[in-house]
Design a protein around this motif. Structure first.
Motif, PDB file in Angstrom:
ATOM      1  N   VAL A 162       0.848  -1.185   0.000  1.00 22.87           N
ATOM      2  CA  VAL A 162       0.000   0.000   0.000  1.00 22.87           C
ATOM      3  C   VAL A 162       0.887   1.239   0.000  1.00 22.87           C
ATOM      4  O   VAL A 162       1.785   1.361   0.834  1.00 22.87           O
ATOM      5  CB  VAL A 162      -0.928   0.014   1.240  1.00 22.87           C
ATOM      6  N   GLN A 163       0.651   2.125  -0.944  1.00 22.20           N
ATOM      7  CA  GLN A 163       1.411   3.373  -1.020  1.00 22.20           C
ATOM      8  C   GLN A 163       0.883   4.344   0.028  1.00 22.20           C
ATOM      9  O   GLN A 163      -0.289   4.679   0.029  1.00 22.20           O
ATOM     10  CB  GLN A 163       1.280   3.991  -2.414  1.00 22.20           C
ATOM     11  N   VAL A 164       1.757   4.768   0.922  1.00 19.09           N
ATOM     12  CA  VAL A 164       1.374   5.745   1.939  1.00 19.09           C
ATOM     13  C   VAL A 164       1.884   7.121   1.498  1.00 19.09           C
ATOM     14  O   VAL A 164       2.793   7.211   0.664  1.00 19.09           O
ATOM     15  CB  VAL A 164       1.929   5.365   3.330  1.00 19.09           C
ATOM     16  N   PRO A 165       1.307   8.190   2.019  1.00 15.54           N
ATOM     17  CA  PRO A 165       1.746   9.538   1.618  1.00 15.54           C
ATOM     18  C   PRO A 165       3.227   9.778   1.903  1.00 15.54           C
ATOM     19  O   PRO A 165       3.814   9.150   2.789  1.00 15.54           O
ATOM     20  CB  PRO A 165       0.875  10.454   2.479  1.00 15.54           C
ATOM     21  N   GLU A 166       3.807  10.670   1.159  1.00 17.32           N
ATOM     22  CA  GLU A 166       5.220  11.017   1.319  1.00 17.32           C
ATOM     23  C   GLU A 166       5.474  11.457   2.754  1.00 17.32           C
ATOM     24  O   GLU A 166       4.679  12.178   3.351  1.00 17.32           O
ATOM     25  CB  GLU A 166       5.591  12.152   0.355  1.00 17.32           C
ATOM     26  N   GLY A 167       6.563  10.966   3.305  1.00 15.56           N
ATOM     27  CA  GLY A 167       6.930  11.293   4.676  1.00 15.56           C
ATOM     28  C   GLY A 167       6.433  10.281   5.698  1.00 15.56           C
ATOM     29  O   GLY A 167       6.858  10.292   6.842  1.00 15.56           O
ATOM     30  N   PHE A 168       5.526   9.402   5.291  1.00 13.71           N
ATOM     31  CA  PHE A 168       5.028   8.352   6.184  1.00 13.71           C
ATOM     32  C   PHE A 168       5.942   7.141   6.059  1.00 13.71           C
ATOM     33  O   PHE A 168       6.427   6.831   4.977  1.00 13.71           O
ATOM     34  CB  PHE A 168       3.611   7.923   5.785  1.00 13.71           C
ATOM     35  N   ILE A 169       6.149   6.466   7.160  1.00 10.08           N
ATOM     36  CA  ILE A 169       6.959   5.250   7.162  1.00 10.08           C
ATOM     37  C   ILE A 169       6.127   4.127   7.776  1.00 10.08           C
ATOM     38  O   ILE A 169       5.676   4.230   8.915  1.00 10.08           O
ATOM     39  CB  ILE A 169       8.266   5.434   7.968  1.00 10.08           C
ATOM     40  N   THR A 170       5.914   3.066   7.018  1.00 13.39           N
ATOM     41  CA  THR A 170       5.148   1.921   7.490  1.00 13.39           C
ATOM     42  C   THR A 170       6.063   0.952   8.231  1.00 13.39           C
ATOM     43  O   THR A 170       7.110   0.574   7.718  1.00 13.39           O
ATOM     44  CB  THR A 170       4.494   1.196   6.294  1.00 13.39           C
ATOM     45  N   LYS A 171       5.658   0.573   9.420  1.00 16.15           N
ATOM     46  CA  LYS A 171       6.414  -0.404  10.190  1.00 16.15           C
ATOM     47  C   LYS A 171       5.719  -1.760  10.192  1.00 16.15           C
ATOM     48  O   LYS A 171       6.356  -2.785  10.265  1.00 16.15           O
ATOM     49  CB  LYS A 171       6.616   0.073  11.619  1.00 16.15           C
ATOM     50  N   GLN A 172       4.389  -1.736  10.138  1.00 17.04           N
ATOM     51  CA  GLN A 172       3.645  -2.989  10.184  1.00 17.04           C
ATOM     52  C   GLN A 172       2.313  -2.785   9.491  1.00 17.04           C
ATOM     53  O   GLN A 172       1.676  -1.749   9.626  1.00 17.04           O
ATOM     54  CB  GLN A 172       3.415  -3.401  11.636  1.00 17.04           C
TER      55      GLN A 172
END
Length: 139
Positions: free
Chosen positions: A115-125
């Protein structure tokens, strides 16, 4: 099985203790995810609630088990595959919870899509939990 369990613990720089060995044996023999209460019922005469909780937290931190959120905000635990390590879980699969029998299954053959999250977001789980009827309850 005890030799394999001892190897898993040593590979993760953990001492081989009775509580760790017994709880890991439960995970290895279970076909579904386990709640803290499940483990407590099966080991209540041997280990107290705090020992079980600390053991589970250590296993999560070391990448031995992963957590599965539930609709009632409790947590289930399932055995990780070999590619997980301390601080890096790679259990990117769907979990299925049966509404009738309550059993939770790891559907390892179904990957969670990227899933593409907005710029600056970091997915951990990312967790994807499905519910419905399992094949046994639907028969």
């Amino acid at each position: 099985m005890k030799t394999e369990i001892a190897e898993i613990l040593k590979r993760n720089q953990l001492s081989v203790t009775d509580s760790r060995t017994s709880i890991l044996e439960l995970f290895r023999s279970s076909k579904s995810a386990l709640a803290h209460a499940d483990i407590e019922k099966k080991t209540s005469e041997q280990f107290d609630r705090v020992t079980i909780y600390r053991t589970l937290q250590t296993f999560v931190e070391k990448g031995i088990v992963h957590t599965i959120p539930t609709a009632d905000n409790s947590v289930l635990y399932a055995l990780c595959k070999d590619n997980c390590s301390q601080g890096h879980h790679h259990d990117n699969h769907v979990h299925f919870i049966c509404d009738d029998c309550g059993v939770t299954y790891c559907l390892e053959h179904i990957s969670i899509p990227n899933v593409q999250v907005p710029e600056g977001f970091i997915t951990k789980q990312t967790d994807l939990v499905m519910s419905g009827q399992c094949d046994k309850c639907n028969a």
